[in-house]
Design an enzyme around this catalytic site. Structure first.
Site, PDB file in Angstrom:
ATOM      1  N   GLU A  61       0.841  -1.196   0.000  1.00  0.00           N
ATOM      2  CA  GLU A  61       0.000   0.000   0.000  1.00  0.00           C
ATOM      3  C   GLU A  61       0.879   1.250   0.000  1.00  0.00           C
ATOM      4  O   GLU A  61       0.640   2.200  -0.751  1.00  0.00           O
ATOM      5  CB  GLU A  61      -0.889   0.030   1.254  1.00  0.00           C
ATOM      6  CG  GLU A  61      -1.846  -1.146   1.395  1.00  0.00           C
ATOM      7  CD  GLU A  61      -1.232  -2.330   2.154  1.00  0.00           C
ATOM      8  OE1 GLU A  61      -0.031  -2.599   1.973  1.00  0.00           O
ATOM      9  OE2 GLU A  61      -1.978  -2.971   2.913  1.00  0.00           O
ATOM     10  N   CYS A  84      -2.369  -3.823   7.004  1.00  0.00           N
ATOM     11  CA  CYS A  84      -1.993  -4.093   8.395  1.00  0.00           C
ATOM     12  C   CYS A  84      -2.317  -2.893   9.279  1.00  0.00           C
ATOM     13  O   CYS A  84      -2.436  -1.748   8.818  1.00  0.00           O
ATOM     14  CB  CYS A  84      -0.518  -4.473   8.491  1.00  0.00           C
ATOM     15  SG  CYS A  84       0.601  -3.158   8.027  1.00  0.00           S
ATOM     16  N   SER A 177      18.443 -40.927 -11.947  1.00  0.00           N
ATOM     17  CA  SER A 177      17.238 -40.103 -12.133  1.00  0.00           C
ATOM     18  C   SER A 177      17.478 -38.894 -13.037  1.00  0.00           C
ATOM     19  O   SER A 177      16.602 -38.046 -13.181  1.00  0.00           O
ATOM     20  CB  SER A 177      16.725 -39.634 -10.771  1.00  0.00           C
ATOM     21  OG  SER A 177      17.711 -38.882 -10.115  1.00  0.00           O
ATOM     22  N   LEU A 213      21.603 -28.532  -5.365  1.00  0.00           N
ATOM     23  CA  LEU A 213      20.359 -27.987  -4.804  1.00  0.00           C
ATOM     24  C   LEU A 213      20.379 -26.452  -4.755  1.00  0.00           C
ATOM     25  O   LEU A 213      19.916 -25.851  -3.777  1.00  0.00           O
ATOM     26  CB  LEU A 213      20.081 -28.567  -3.397  1.00  0.00           C
ATOM     27  CG  LEU A 213      19.973 -30.100  -3.300  1.00  0.00           C
ATOM     28  CD1 LEU A 213      19.741 -30.537  -1.851  1.00  0.00           C
ATOM     29  CD2 LEU A 213      18.831 -30.627  -4.167  1.00  0.00           C
ATOM     30  N   GLU A 307      12.762 -32.289  -1.811  1.00  0.00           N
ATOM     31  CA  GLU A 307      13.142 -33.005  -3.025  1.00  0.00           C
ATOM     32  C   GLU A 307      13.624 -34.418  -2.693  1.00  0.00           C
ATOM     33  O   GLU A 307      14.641 -34.869  -3.191  1.00  0.00           O
ATOM     34  CB  GLU A 307      14.199 -32.206  -3.803  1.00  0.00           C
ATOM     35  CG  GLU A 307      13.661 -30.887  -4.336  1.00  0.00           C
ATOM     36  CD  GLU A 307      14.337 -30.412  -5.621  1.00  0.00           C
ATOM     37  OE1 GLU A 307      15.022 -31.192  -6.287  1.00  0.00           O
ATOM     38  OE2 GLU A 307      14.162 -29.223  -5.936  1.00  0.00           O
TER      39      GLU A 307
HETATM   40  N1  LIG Z   1      13.083 -38.000  -9.543  1.00  0.00           N
HETATM   41  C1  LIG Z   1      13.063 -37.285  -8.449  1.00  0.00           C
HETATM   42  O1  LIG Z   1      12.288 -36.340  -8.322  1.00  0.00           O
HETATM   43  C2  LIG Z   1      14.031 -37.612  -7.326  1.00  0.00           C
HETATM   44  C3  LIG Z   1      14.183 -36.703  -6.260  1.00  0.00           C
HETATM   45  C4  LIG Z   1      15.053 -37.044  -5.224  1.00  0.00           C
HETATM   46  C5  LIG Z   1      15.703 -38.252  -5.247  1.00  0.00           C
HETATM   47  N2  LIG Z   1      15.550 -39.104  -6.285  1.00  0.00           N
HETATM   48  C6  LIG Z   1      16.257 -40.413  -6.289  1.00  0.00           C
HETATM   49  O2  LIG Z   1      15.956 -41.077  -5.070  1.00  0.00           O
HETATM   50  C7  LIG Z   1      17.041 -41.933  -4.748  1.00  0.00           C
HETATM   51  C8  LIG Z   1      17.429 -41.714  -3.288  1.00  0.00           C
HETATM   52  O3  LIG Z   1      16.337 -42.020  -2.471  1.00  0.00           O
HETATM   53  P1  LIG Z   1      16.524 -42.700  -1.057  1.00  0.00           P
HETATM   54  O4  LIG Z   1      15.172 -43.081  -0.594  1.00  0.00           O
HETATM   55  O5  LIG Z   1      17.582 -43.738  -1.148  1.00  0.00           O
HETATM   56  O6  LIG Z   1      17.140 -41.546  -0.169  1.00  0.00           O
HETATM   57  P2  LIG Z   1      16.603 -40.236   0.561  1.00  0.00           P
HETATM   58  O7  LIG Z   1      15.163 -40.324   0.850  1.00  0.00           O
HETATM   59  O8  LIG Z   1      17.117 -39.082  -0.176  1.00  0.00           O
HETATM   60  O9  LIG Z   1      17.424 -40.341   1.898  1.00  0.00           O
HETATM   61  C9  LIG Z   1      17.105 -41.353   2.814  1.00  0.00           C
HETATM   62  C10 LIG Z   1      17.983 -41.226   4.019  1.00  0.00           C
HETATM   63  O10 LIG Z   1      17.690 -40.018   4.702  1.00  0.00           O
HETATM   64  C11 LIG Z   1      18.058 -40.181   6.051  1.00  0.00           C
HETATM   65  N3  LIG Z   1      17.033 -39.628   6.925  1.00  0.00           N
HETATM   66  C12 LIG Z   1      17.228 -38.698   7.878  1.00  0.00           C
HETATM   67  N4  LIG Z   1      16.101 -38.441   8.536  1.00  0.00           N
HETATM   68  C13 LIG Z   1      15.171 -39.219   8.005  1.00  0.00           C
HETATM   69  C14 LIG Z   1      13.814 -39.433   8.311  1.00  0.00           C
HETATM   70  N5  LIG Z   1      13.183 -38.766   9.275  1.00  0.00           N
HETATM   71  N6  LIG Z   1      13.150 -40.353   7.611  1.00  0.00           N
HETATM   72  C15 LIG Z   1      13.761 -41.047   6.626  1.00  0.00           C
HETATM   73  N7  LIG Z   1      15.049 -40.896   6.293  1.00  0.00           N
HETATM   74  C16 LIG Z   1      15.752 -39.989   6.980  1.00  0.00           C
HETATM   75  C17 LIG Z   1      18.154 -41.686   6.286  1.00  0.00           C
HETATM   76  O11 LIG Z   1      19.510 -42.011   6.547  1.00  0.00           O
HETATM   77  P3  LIG Z   1      20.078 -41.719   8.009  1.00  0.00           P
HETATM   78  O12 LIG Z   1      19.080 -42.259   8.980  1.00  0.00           O
HETATM   79  O13 LIG Z   1      21.392 -42.399   8.030  1.00  0.00           O
HETATM   80  O14 LIG Z   1      20.200 -40.265   8.098  1.00  0.00           O
HETATM   81  C18 LIG Z   1      17.732 -42.320   4.993  1.00  0.00           C
HETATM   82  O15 LIG Z   1      18.436 -43.475   4.668  1.00  0.00           O
HETATM   83  C19 LIG Z   1      18.170 -41.577  -5.669  1.00  0.00           C
HETATM   84  O16 LIG Z   1      18.253 -42.582  -6.633  1.00  0.00           O
HETATM   85  C20 LIG Z   1      17.744 -40.271  -6.287  1.00  0.00           C
HETATM   86  O17 LIG Z   1      18.247 -40.147  -7.592  1.00  0.00           O
HETATM   87  C21 LIG Z   1      14.741 -38.811  -7.319  1.00  0.00           C
END
Ligand SMILES: NC(=O)c1ccc[n+]([C@@H]2O[C@H](COP(=O)([O-])OP(=O)(O)OC[C@H]3O[C@@H](n4cnc5c(N)ncnc54)[C@H](OP(=O)(O)O)[C@@H]3O)[C@@H](O)[C@H]2O)c1
Length: 375
Positions: A61, A84, A177, A213, A307
């Site tokens: 405004e 506000c 990916s 990122l 992501e």
């Molecule tokens: N196409 C797309 O849009 C896209 C986007 C992203 C990723 N991707 C693909 O996804 C794959 C990776 O996925 P991902 O499932 O293996 O890994 P992620 O989800 O990226 O990471 C999983 C890890 O995060 C940690 N983490 C920390 N806090 C967490 C919580 N509260 N809950 C769950 N995990 C937690 C865990 O390890 P700790 O417990 O040791 O910390 C877990 O192993 C890759 O191949 C990537 O290229 C694709």
């Protein structure tokens, strides 16, 4: 309940649409404030336009008033959000409207901020100004999902974003990916990174893809990078850590792990390289995402682009912290054992599904984007 005494015309909607367009120009620069635009109209001509350009600077405004080309006495103002009525970083906008003898104020969204919420309307009406509310309310509300959530809950608005194939895979069976969607869709993701103040990924994605990122739009804003990494596994030579001295980076770790000698040593190393370590309690062996969101909200991170990958996505859904899902779908099929956007065991019965409503569909080149909001 607001009662309007005037009928809203197509002209009124045209000016409010212009105010919405102006509001969006503040994207990426105003968080954790709302996006707001304002237009001042006299005798059928726009005599002042403005928007909230940057956090801490003039509100819409006052910006519109600062750009007046003539006296605003007797004019109408179109503003996307309730003006506000409190002193914050800027004095109350309602007072500026009154001082400039504006006759009628057309407003889009109500302000849920407890410090305003109806107070702006009251101040204007008490000064004899006619206030017409809820003009293009849905469109005006639609630009401020993040603000509306943050101001009430004090935690970030979380947008779970993924790119998948027609058969619902976010990576091949080998975990690759890059790339699923085309360039136009990927450019749109860059705009989302510019718009939200935080971006989050799991350590699994960091280990597999070694992403940056960052926002690659020239002049755009890179969100604060948040990596969920319970046991500090992130490599010091990863792209995230190597760039942590120039891009704000938070490594969220377990408060138990950080108390170990390994934890102390690694945390110090990461700190030296510019990363911030945020220790939060554990839940089910991983960091507790609800607790993490509270901490991030306290750091004024009002929105997060999540992501993934699939492991973190599942946890985020289970923790109930996901407000929106943005699913890009590419005209491709990976088949077989490719990764899903949401891993874990999944629910047993259809009735147990996480539920959303389809809010919008958009198309980017050959890819579609489906935007779902929490019910
Ligand atoms: N196409 C797309 O849009 C896209 C986007 C992203 C990723 N991707 C693909 O996804 C794959 C990776 O996925 P991902 O499932 O293996 O890994 P992620 O989800 O990226 O990471 C999983 C890890 O995060 C940690 N983490 C920390 N806090 C967490 C919580 N509260 N809950 C769950 N995990 C937690 C865990 O390890 P700790 O417990 O040791 O910390 C877990 O192993 C890759 O191949 C990537 O290229 C694709």
């Amino acid at each position: 309940m607001e009662h309007n005494s005037v009928v809203i015309t197509e002209e009124d909607k045209k000016y409010m649409r212009r105010a919405i367009e102006l509001a969006k120009l503040g994207t990426g620069a105003v968080n954790p404030n709302p996006l707001v635009g304002a237009v001042i109209v006299k005798d059928g001509r726009i005599i002042g336009e403005g928007y909230h350009r940057k956090y801490g600077e003039l509100h819409a405004e006052r910006d519109a008033i600062a750009h007046l080309t003539e006296d605003a006495e007797g004019a109408d103002m179109y503003v996307t959000l309730e003006p506000c009525c409190h002193y914050g970083k800027q004095p109350p906008c309602a007072l500026a409207v009154i001082e400039h003898k504006i006759k009628r104020v057309f407003v889009g969204s109500d302000d849920p901020n407890k410090l305003v919420s109806g107070g702006g309307y009251k101040l204007l009406r008490d000064a004899g100004i006619e206030v017409i509310t809820h003009v293009l309310k849905d469109e005006c509300d639609g630009i401020n999902d993040v603000f509306f959530h943050y101001i009430v809950n004090k935690t970030p608005y979380v947008v779970m974003k993924y790119a998948m194939t027609m058969d619902g895979k976010i990576a091949t069976r080998e975990g690759y990916s890059k790339w699923i969607t085309g360039e136009t869709a990927r450019n749109h993701v860059q705009e989302q990174r510019n718009a939200l103040s935080g971006i989050m990924a799991g350590i699994g994605t960091v280990l597999k893809d070694d992403p940056m990122l960052t926002c690659r739009i020239p002049g755009g804003r890179t969100p604060v990078r948040i990596i969920c990494d319970t046991h500090g596994r992130i490599p010091v030579d990863s792209n995230i850590v190597k760039s942590a001295d120039t891009v704000r980076t938070i490594i969220a770790v377990s408060d138990k792990w950080i108390d170990t000698s390994d934890g102390q040593e690694k945390a110090n190393k990461l700190n030296d390289m510019g990363a911030e370590i945020l220790a939060v309690p554990e839940n089910d062996g991983h960091i507790d995402l609800k607790a993490l969101m509270t901490e991030l909200g306290a750091l004024q991170i009002d929105g997060i682009l999540l992501e993934g990958g699939g492991t973190l996505n599942e946890s985020a859904l289970k923790a109930g912290v996901v407000n929106e899902v943005d699913a890009y779908i590419a005209p491709k099929i990976f088949g077989g054992a490719g990764h899903s956007p949401v891993d874990g065991e999944g629910v047993s019965l259809p009735d147990e599904a996480y539920r959303f409503r389809l809010a919008k569909t958009e198309q980017y080149g050959e890819d579609v984007l489906l935007i779902y909001k929490k019910l």
